[in-house]
Scaffold this active site. Structure first.
Site, short mmCIF file in Angstrom:
data_model
loop_
_atom_site.label_atom_id
_atom_site.label_comp_id
_atom_site.label_asym_id
_atom_site.label_seq_id
_atom_site.Cartn_x
_atom_site.Cartn_y
_atom_site.Cartn_z
N ASP A 61 39.06 29.70 -12.37
CA ASP A 61 39.11 30.73 -11.31
C ASP A 61 39.44 30.48 -9.89
OD1 ASP A 61 38.89 33.13 -10.20
OD2 ASP A 61 36.43 33.04 -9.90
N ASP A 76 44.74 35.47 -7.68
CA ASP A 76 43.41 35.33 -8.34
C ASP A 76 43.51 35.15 -9.77
OD1 ASP A 76 40.79 35.12 -9.08
OD2 ASP A 76 40.23 37.26 -8.56
#
Ligand SMILES: *[C@@H]1O[C@H](CO)[C@@H](O)[C@H](O)[C@H]1NC(C)=O
Ligand SMILES: *[C@@H]1O[C@H](CO)[C@@H](O)[C@H](O)[C@H]1NC(C)=O
Ligand SMILES: *[C@@H]1O[C@H](CO)[C@@H](O)[C@H](O)[C@H]1NC(C)=O
Ligand SMILES: *[C@@H]1O[C@H](CO)[C@@H](O)[C@H](O)[C@H]1NC(C)=O
Ligand SMILES: *[C@@H]1O[C@H](CO)[C@@H](O)[C@H](O)[C@H]1NC(C)=O
Length: 472
Positions: free
Chosen positions: A74, A258
């Site tokens: 992430d 992201d």
């Protein structure tokens, strides 16, 4: 799943002492979307999103001897945390912050527990005494590897002090000499390919087309520090055989790159124009824009421009933007509109309305780009990806603070100011988007949309609490 350590000299050596880059292969995992029972008591059907809620996962080991774990990568958060570890079996296990670990994500999921320091092995490289969360209380079935700025570690949020930040994975890799500088490159690869890679401390010049172009990362305006990978989206164009439209919006739009978010989320006014180009329709029942699945064969594409005129441009084709929506193995038909009865798919660009946080370019965008994150110079370099590239030419950053190799700066970033085209396009590209595909067969309706509720389908793993961004 294989992991390899790649060395500057190109040779695979058993020691990491002289390593300058560490490569970690990541694979896309398909998990089930969470469901909620609707208030009116109608039957809730199970929706399996095969390519949805995917996320990119990688193998690593924690502890001594190493315990195998698969964690989600992430770029939108900054902590590693693991759901469990057999502490009595690890000689290196150390609690460093009892009950101090607590993280929540925008989709409402959370993880709480202790901070521990442990040995962590990744891509053949071993880190000692790496601080990470132990998620004793969590509703997420897997752990995460957050590789963002230390300023967005959960401990900084909960103590409201950047002085409580610890050395997270990429920073400790640099401090322990595995890489020269705090930087890494992410190659997610095609939606139809199952693996990509993250390369710490280097770039791979065989994984993109053309040249890398550098753009600035922006600070969080509330804290005045760099805490997320926010960049300036300065244009969006739709192109097909019937024309090219420049879409209208108040550019620049602050967008966070992201990898922990499956879809991309743009301002509603801009998303609505994109939907109109491709014939996607927003359904309140599922809070999603849907479109016929055969639009994945459409020949149109969207071009995302960054950092002002002359800045990098990334084209995203329709086959990267159409994600399945199924109930068990059954297709769900579109309930109404010109495409009623055709199999429904989820569109990769959804909408979001927010005055306080940035917008998100998640995996549906990132797969089309090769992205280098430089956390020392606070720059991102980006180029069109080379899908399914099989060759490799790794170039390590030579030293701490060195600029991204082989990359030139976007020439007109200083001129990026608030403004942009506010003229609604004429949708000249729309015809081409919707004609340039194979014709679709209708499917029998097994159930209707109003009986389905999807929650947590998509919004990813950016930590809650990110503030306004200091843009322009
Ligand atoms: C951990 O993974 C490695 C590599 O895939 C494998 O060889 C080993 O057997 C695994 N260990 C355990 C305890 O599952
Ligand atoms: C491990 O890290 C902690 C905090 O990051 C630090 O206080 C401690 O001195 C380190 N221990 C060793 C053995 O390096
Ligand atoms: C990449 O590989 C996948 C899986 O083999 C394939 O389905 C896809 O079409 C390939 N993509 C491109 C752009 O060649
Ligand atoms: C991206 O799309 C634009 C507009 O259609 C086109 O001019 C450009 O050549 C494309 N770039 C690449 C790398 O395909
Ligand atoms: C997304 O757009 C739809 C329709 O355009 C709107 O009803 C909805 O409120 C928007 N959602 C968000 C989160 O802004």
């Amino acid at each position: 799943m294989k992991t390899v350590a790649t060395f500057a000299a190109g040779a695979l050596v058993a020691s990491v002492a002289r390593a300058q880059v560490v490569q970690w292969d990541i694979h896309r995992r398909q998990t089930e979307t969470k469901l909620t029972r609707r208030q009116d008591g109608t039957v809730t059907e199970v929706i399996t999103n095969e390519k949805l809620k995917g996320g990119y996962f990688a193998s690593c080991t924690v502890g001594t001897p190493g315990q195998n774990l698969t964690l989600q990568l992430d770029t939108g958060s900054s902590d590693i945390w693991v759901p469990s570890i057999d502490e009595s079996d690890s000689k290196s296990f150390l609690v460093v912050g009892e009950n101090e670990f607590s993280i929540s994500y925008v989709d409402g999921s959370h993880s709480k527990g202790d901070y521990i320091a442990e040995t962590f092995e990744i891509g053949g490289a071993t880190l000692t005494n790496l601080t990470m969360g132990l998620g004793i209380n969590t509703d997420i079935p897997y752990g995460l590897v957050g590789v963002g700025y230390v300023a967005s570690e959960a401990i900084v949020d909960s103590t409201r002090s950047t002085s409580s930040a610890y050395d997270n994975l990429p920073l400790l890799m640099q401090k322990q000499g595995l890489i020269a500088t705090n930087a890494y490159s992410l190659w997610l690869n095609d939606l139809d390919a199952s693996t990509g890679s993250i390369l710490f401390g280097g770039i791979d010049t065989e994984k993109y087309h053309g040249d890398l172009t550098r753009i600035n990362i922006y600070k969080d305006s509330r804290s005045g520090v760099f805490s997320s990978f926010t960049v300036a989206l300065t244009s969006v164009q739709a192109s097909s055989s019937s024309g090219t439209d420049s879409l209208a919006a108040e550019f620049p739009i602050p967008v966070i790159l992201d990898s922990g978010t499956t879809f991309s989320y743009l301002p509603t006014e801009l998303a609505e124009q994109i939907w109109q180009e491709v014939g996607a329709v927003y359904y309140d029942e599922v809070s999603l824009a849907l479109l016929p699945c055969d639009m994945e064969n459409s020949q149109g594409h969207f071009s995302f421009g960054f950092g002002g005129s002359g800045g990098p441009m990334i084209n995203v084709t329709m086959d990267e933007l159409v994600l399945p929506l199924t109930s068990g193995s059954r297709s769900i038909p579109l309930p109404d509109g010109p495409n009623a009865g055709q199999a429904a798919c989820q569109f990769g660009i959804q909408n979001f309305s927010s005055s306080s946080t940035s917008f998100l370019l998640g995996d549906t965008f990132l797969r089309s780009a090769y992205v280098v994150y430089d956390l020392v110079n606070n720059e991102i370099a980006i180029a069109p990806t080379d899908f399914n590239a099989t060759t490799s030419n790794v170039v390590a950053f030579p030293s701490e603070g060195a600029q991204i190799p082989s990359a030139t700066a976007a020439p007109n970033q200083a001129e990026v100011t608030q403004g942009g085209s506010l003229t609604t396009p004429s949708y000249g590209a729309s015809g081409g988007f919707q004609d340039d595909k194979e014709s679709a067969a209708s499917i029998p309706p097994p159930l209707d949309l109003s009986r389905i509720a999807v929650i947590g389908a998509s919004m990813g793993l950016i930590t809650v609490g990110s503030g306004f961004f200091l843009l322009f």
